[in-house]
Motif scaffolding. Structure first.
Motif, PDB file in Angstrom:
ATOM      1  N   MET A  60       0.843  -1.201   0.000  1.00 12.55           N
ATOM      2  CA  MET A  60       0.000   0.000   0.000  1.00 12.55           C
ATOM      3  C   MET A  60       0.879   1.252   0.000  1.00 12.55           C
ATOM      4  SD  MET A  60      -2.794  -1.628   2.606  1.00 12.55           S
ATOM      5  CE  MET A  60      -3.805  -0.197   2.937  1.00 12.55           C
ATOM      6  N   SER A  61       1.967   1.206   0.757  1.00 10.23           N
ATOM      7  CA  SER A  61       2.926   2.310   0.762  1.00 10.23           C
ATOM      8  C   SER A  61       3.600   2.449  -0.604  1.00 10.23           C
ATOM      9  CB  SER A  61       3.946   2.053   1.867  1.00 10.23           C
ATOM     10  OG  SER A  61       4.975   2.990   1.815  1.00 10.23           O
ATOM     11  N   ASP A  62       3.943   1.304  -1.210  1.00 11.41           N
ATOM     12  CA  ASP A  62       4.551   1.327  -2.546  1.00 11.41           C
ATOM     13  C   ASP A  62       3.616   1.972  -3.564  1.00 11.41           C
ATOM     14  OD1 ASP A  62       6.791  -0.043  -1.601  1.00 11.41           O
ATOM     15  OD2 ASP A  62       6.042  -2.011  -2.237  1.00 11.41           O
ATOM     16  N   MET A  63       2.330   1.670  -3.458  1.00  6.12           N
ATOM     17  CA  MET A  63       1.344   2.236  -4.393  1.00  6.12           C
ATOM     18  C   MET A  63       1.372   3.759  -4.319  1.00  6.12           C
ATOM     19  SD  MET A  63      -0.885  -0.163  -5.768  1.00  6.12           S
ATOM     20  CE  MET A  63      -1.199  -1.897  -5.485  1.00  6.12           C
ATOM     21  N   LEU A  64       1.381   4.271  -3.102  1.00  4.42           N
ATOM     22  CA  LEU A  64       1.346   5.717  -2.935  1.00  4.42           C
ATOM     23  C   LEU A  64       2.668   6.349  -3.375  1.00  4.42           C
ATOM     24  CD1 LEU A  64      -0.613   5.910   0.419  1.00  4.42           C
ATOM     25  CD2 LEU A  64      -1.494   6.126  -1.917  1.00  4.42           C
ATOM     26  N   ARG A  65       3.770   5.631  -3.166  1.00  4.01           N
ATOM     27  CA  ARG A  65       5.062   6.125  -3.644  1.00  4.01           C
ATOM     28  C   ARG A  65       5.074   6.204  -5.165  1.00  4.01           C
ATOM     29  NH1 ARG A  65      10.418   2.609  -2.914  1.00  4.01           N
ATOM     30  NH2 ARG A  65      10.880   2.834  -5.114  1.00  4.01           N
ATOM     31  N   LYS A  66       4.490   5.175  -5.795  1.00 10.07           N
ATOM     32  CA  LYS A  66       4.428   5.163  -7.256  1.00 10.07           C
ATOM     33  C   LYS A  66       3.577   6.321  -7.783  1.00 10.07           C
ATOM     34  CE  LYS A  66       5.166   3.384 -11.319  1.00 10.07           C
ATOM     35  NZ  LYS A  66       6.505   3.630 -11.931  1.00 10.07           N
ATOM     36  N   VAL A  67       2.491   6.596  -7.087  1.00  9.60           N
ATOM     37  CA  VAL A  67       1.659   7.737  -7.489  1.00  9.60           C
ATOM     38  C   VAL A  67       2.484   9.025  -7.433  1.00  9.60           C
ATOM     39  CG1 VAL A  67      -0.314   9.171  -6.827  1.00  9.60           C
ATOM     40  CG2 VAL A  67      -0.545   6.677  -6.854  1.00  9.60           C
ATOM     41  N   GLU A  68       3.267   9.198  -6.361  1.00  4.07           N
ATOM     42  CA  GLU A  68       4.085  10.414  -6.243  1.00  4.07           C
ATOM     43  C   GLU A  68       5.168  10.451  -7.329  1.00  4.07           C
ATOM     44  OE1 GLU A  68       3.937  13.225  -4.761  1.00  4.07           O
ATOM     45  OE2 GLU A  68       5.960  13.943  -5.176  1.00  4.07           O
ATOM     46  N   GLU A  69       5.738   9.281  -7.664  1.00  9.31           N
ATOM     47  CA  GLU A  69       6.752   9.254  -8.718  1.00  9.31           C
ATOM     48  C   GLU A  69       6.155   9.642 -10.072  1.00  9.31           C
ATOM     49  OE1 GLU A  69       9.553   5.713  -6.792  1.00  9.31           O
ATOM     50  OE2 GLU A  69       8.524   5.351  -8.697  1.00  9.31           O
ATOM     51  N   GLU A  70       4.960   9.126 -10.339  1.00  8.40           N
ATOM     52  CA  GLU A  70       4.333   9.399 -11.632  1.00  8.40           C
ATOM     53  C   GLU A  70       3.744  10.804 -11.705  1.00  8.40           C
ATOM     54  OE1 GLU A  70       4.166   7.451 -14.427  1.00  8.40           O
ATOM     55  OE2 GLU A  70       5.511   6.055 -13.401  1.00  8.40           O
ATOM     56  N   TYR A  71       3.183  11.229 -10.561  1.00  9.59           N
ATOM     57  CA  TYR A  71       2.463  12.503 -10.525  1.00  9.59           C
ATOM     58  C   TYR A  71       2.944  13.321  -9.333  1.00  9.59           C
ATOM     59  CZ  TYR A  71      -0.403   9.379 -13.331  1.00  9.59           C
ATOM     60  OH  TYR A  71      -0.821   8.457 -14.253  1.00  9.59           O
ATOM     61  N   PRO A  72       4.182  13.827  -9.395  1.00  8.03           N
ATOM     62  CA  PRO A  72       4.716  14.549  -8.231  1.00  8.03           C
ATOM     63  C   PRO A  72       3.868  15.768  -7.877  1.00  8.03           C
ATOM     64  CG  PRO A  72       6.153  14.762 -10.152  1.00  8.03           C
ATOM     65  CD  PRO A  72       5.120  13.751 -10.503  1.00  8.03           C
ATOM     66  N   TRP A  73       3.623  15.895  -6.572  1.00  3.80           N
ATOM     67  CA  TRP A  73       2.724  16.956  -6.114  1.00  3.80           C
ATOM     68  C   TRP A  73       3.232  18.335  -6.539  1.00  3.80           C
ATOM     69  CZ3 TRP A  73      -2.033  16.274  -4.478  1.00  3.80           C
ATOM     70  CH2 TRP A  73      -2.711  17.400  -3.982  1.00  3.80           C
ATOM     71  N   ASP A  74       4.557  18.505  -6.494  1.00  7.19           N
ATOM     72  CA  ASP A  74       5.138  19.810  -6.820  1.00  7.19           C
ATOM     73  C   ASP A  74       5.610  19.908  -8.268  1.00  7.19           C
ATOM     74  OD1 ASP A  74       4.729  20.733  -4.218  1.00  7.19           O
ATOM     75  OD2 ASP A  74       6.585  19.800  -3.525  1.00  7.19           O
ATOM     76  N   GLY A  75       5.066  19.026  -9.113  1.00  8.08           N
ATOM     77  CA  GLY A  75       5.422  19.090 -10.526  1.00  8.08           C
ATOM     78  C   GLY A  75       4.978  20.413 -11.151  1.00  8.08           C
ATOM     79  N   ARG A  76       5.560  20.723 -12.287  1.00 12.06           N
ATOM     80  CA  ARG A  76       5.216  21.994 -12.943  1.00 12.06           C
ATOM     81  C   ARG A  76       3.961  21.800 -13.801  1.00 12.06           C
ATOM     82  NH1 ARG A  76       9.004  25.946 -13.593  1.00 12.06           N
ATOM     83  NH2 ARG A  76       8.534  26.157 -15.783  1.00 12.06           N
ATOM     84  N   TRP A  77       2.857  21.553 -13.145  1.00 14.04           N
ATOM     85  CA  TRP A  77       1.592  21.304 -13.834  1.00 14.04           C
ATOM     86  C   TRP A  77       0.858  22.625 -14.071  1.00 14.04           C
ATOM     87  CZ3 TRP A  77       2.370  16.510 -15.016  1.00 14.04           C
ATOM     88  CH2 TRP A  77       2.898  15.596 -14.094  1.00 14.04           C
TER      89      TRP A  77
END
Ligand code: ZN
Length: 137
Positions: A60-77
């Motif tokens: 479950m922790s890995d899933m959330l880490r993967k989400v952050e890797e794919e969609y970083p919160w501080d990305g330049r969106w």
């Protein structure tokens, strides 16, 4: 054909979190009285998702880490110019807002390691909805 509709509600506690909703979904399927058909599990939110996978804390922790890797919160969106949660919208869009399960002999068909999770992507929220619609006979 029987059509059963139920709205579940959940509170979330973190920005990103997996909420195991398996027992609530299975209760709804039991209440539906449908023996054979399909069960839609749908989150009517642009910043949440539904998945089916193993309830193991490391995973479950890995899933959330993967989400952050794919969609970083501080990305330049670009969406972050008007709101601060582009990463949550992107993850919701690409993970998906719904999953469908077979219903057989009155029970949802899922793998041993397939619990059903609401994925919070922009929490905490006091009110997240999950629609369970069961169709069949
Ligand atoms: Zn937004």
């Amino acid at each position: 054909m029987r059509i059963y509709f139920k709205e579940l509600t959940f509170r979330t506690h973190k920005r990103r979190e997996l909420v195991d909703i398996t027992s609530e979904v299975e209760r709804a399927v039991a209440e539906s009285g449908v023996a054979n058909g399909i069960c839609l599990v749908f989150a009517p939110h642009a910043t949440a998702a539904i998945i089916a996978n193993e309830h193991e804390p490391g995973l479950m922790s890995d899933m959330l880490r993967k989400v952050e890797e794919e969609y970083p919160w501080d990305g330049r969106w670009e969406h972050n110019r008007i709101d601060d949660n582009a990463a949550a919208h992107l993850a919701s869009a690409f993970i998906g807002s719904a999953r469908v399960f077979p219903v057989k002999n009155g029970r949802i068909v899922r793998g041993t390691w397939q619990n059903i999770f609401l994925v919070e992507l922009d929490g905490p929220r006091s009110y997240r909805r999950v629609i369970v619609e069961v169709l069949g006979e």
